[in-house]
Scaffold this active site. Sequence first.
Site, PDB file in Angstrom:
ATOM      1  N   GLU A  29     -10.638   2.049  -2.233  1.00 12.77           N
ATOM      2  CA  GLU A  29     -10.088   2.447  -1.198  1.00 12.77           C
ATOM      3  C   GLU A  29      -9.175   3.519  -2.064  1.00 12.77           C
ATOM      4  O   GLU A  29      -8.141   3.774  -3.050  1.00 12.77           O
ATOM      5  CB  GLU A  29      -8.808   1.160  -0.947  1.00 12.77           C
ATOM      6  CG  GLU A  29      -7.875   1.281  -0.313  1.00 12.77           C
ATOM      7  CD  GLU A  29      -6.618  -0.142  -0.336  1.00 12.77           C
ATOM      8  OE1 GLU A  29      -5.425   0.292   0.967  1.00 12.77           O
ATOM      9  OE2 GLU A  29      -7.180  -0.602  -1.053  1.00 12.77           O
TER      10      GLU A  29
ATOM     11  N   LYS B 190      -8.090   0.902   9.074  1.00 12.59           N
ATOM     12  CA  LYS B 190      -8.035  -0.813   9.352  1.00 12.59           C
ATOM     13  C   LYS B 190      -7.301  -0.744   9.992  1.00 12.59           C
ATOM     14  O   LYS B 190      -6.380  -0.205   9.999  1.00 12.59           O
ATOM     15  CB  LYS B 190      -7.044  -0.611   7.386  1.00 12.59           C
ATOM     16  CG  LYS B 190      -7.219  -1.528   6.789  1.00 12.59           C
ATOM     17  CD  LYS B 190      -5.907  -1.787   5.551  1.00 12.59           C
ATOM     18  CE  LYS B 190      -5.622  -3.246   4.868  1.00 12.59           C
ATOM     19  NZ  LYS B 190      -4.821  -3.047   3.921  1.00 12.59           N
TER      20      LYS B 190
ATOM     21  N   CYS C 244      -8.993  -3.406   1.776  1.00 13.28           N
ATOM     22  CA  CYS C 244      -8.189  -4.740   0.513  1.00 13.28           C
ATOM     23  C   CYS C 244      -8.101  -6.071   0.940  1.00 13.28           C
ATOM     24  O   CYS C 244      -8.197  -6.336   0.915  1.00 13.28           O
ATOM     25  CB  CYS C 244      -6.968  -3.729   0.530  1.00 13.28           C
ATOM     26  SG  CYS C 244      -5.498  -4.516  -0.515  1.00 13.28           S
TER      27      CYS C 244
END
Length: 422
Positions: A176, A241, A291
């Site tokens: 990430e 995301k 994540c």
Amino acid sequence: YTGLFGYLIKYISDKTSIPISAAAPFVWVSLEFLKAHLLSGFPWASLGYSQYKFLHIIQIADITGVYGVSFLIVAVNAMLFEIFFLRREKVLSNRMRIILISSSAFLFVLSLCYGYLRLSKDYDSNDKGLKIAVIQGNIPQHLKWNRGFQRKTIDTYHRLTNEAAELSADLVVWPETAAPFFFQEDSSYREEVLDIAAVGNTYLLFGNPSYKFFDDDIKPHMLNSAYLISPYRDILARYDKIHLVPFGEYVPFSNILFFVEKLASGTGDFSPGRDHIVMGLPESKFGVVICYEVIFPELVRKFVLNGADFMVTITNDAWFGKTSAPYQHFTMAVFRSVENRVYFARSANTGISGFISPKGEILQASPIFEESVLIQKVFPSNTKTVYTKHGDMFSYGDIFITCVILIIAVTTRARNSSLRVR
């Protein structure tokens, strides 16, 4: 939630003749499910995750999700509690005790048998598979966005990617926000990353911040993104995301909690993505979760339902330091593999990076706070599970039964009060 569980079980026990072992698993799963969804949700450390090493037990997750394993744990332990601790009080009759022992034992044995059956199945397709390399750059958090450290960061990932390319990796995965610049803008760093993929003759997936203008907004919206580029310097896909970290990447209810940004340093102002992008390779397709997203079963499920043959997760767990959290975060991906019967590849800045099989086996795992290059052959998924097709129907059923139990408890209390008045 744990306190509410204790209160409800005591209430049900006082007002009805329903055994604790019959009510407890339904109430627990209902509350665990609510915790995972209310106020953005936080399904961290659900009870079922404690069994990640016991592969025969967790195979039921491809039907029930992780919540089914939580149900099993509570059911067995509540049964043991009633047998050994309530025996002296003679709360349960011998007949009821036998029923409880038999039903809990049957449930446990049935889960084990199902586990043996699933572990004996081969989930690898006839496809030759592809080699995936996960890169762990181990970039210190306090230097990650330091402009003076950009050169060293790129050099580190370049060197480690070359190692993976020498091992004939088909896809190389960086963590990430691995690239500490805006890839969408023209720059020498952008050209260098494209060159890294081209020279290595490999597809490259990496995390990078980006921005986008929505509608007529003058101010750009920040996004936490993952890019896929080809050996031919083409940008094939970008995923933004969707499920952001509250109070980390955004402030929920910011109109009310306007003071939080002044109290919490490092709070970001990101906007969520909108699409479950499935990325394509010549051999197969895959989904990416970034994540925190990997702890949400329903989110991963949507990627597989949309056609992902395997899954990748990228993260920066440097924030956690040397605590139990990086290990907890990694083990949650075990259940996402079992629930959907897909391989998982995980690249983390400081660890844990690794690979998980569709059976939940941890095939490789890196140590934390060390540079690592791990490579593993993965195979496209050749099955769609009950959980993938139907989602959290098991949990919805638990919530329904919990509501019925509580209605019985409330109406029983009301009826008893009415009789006392008469």
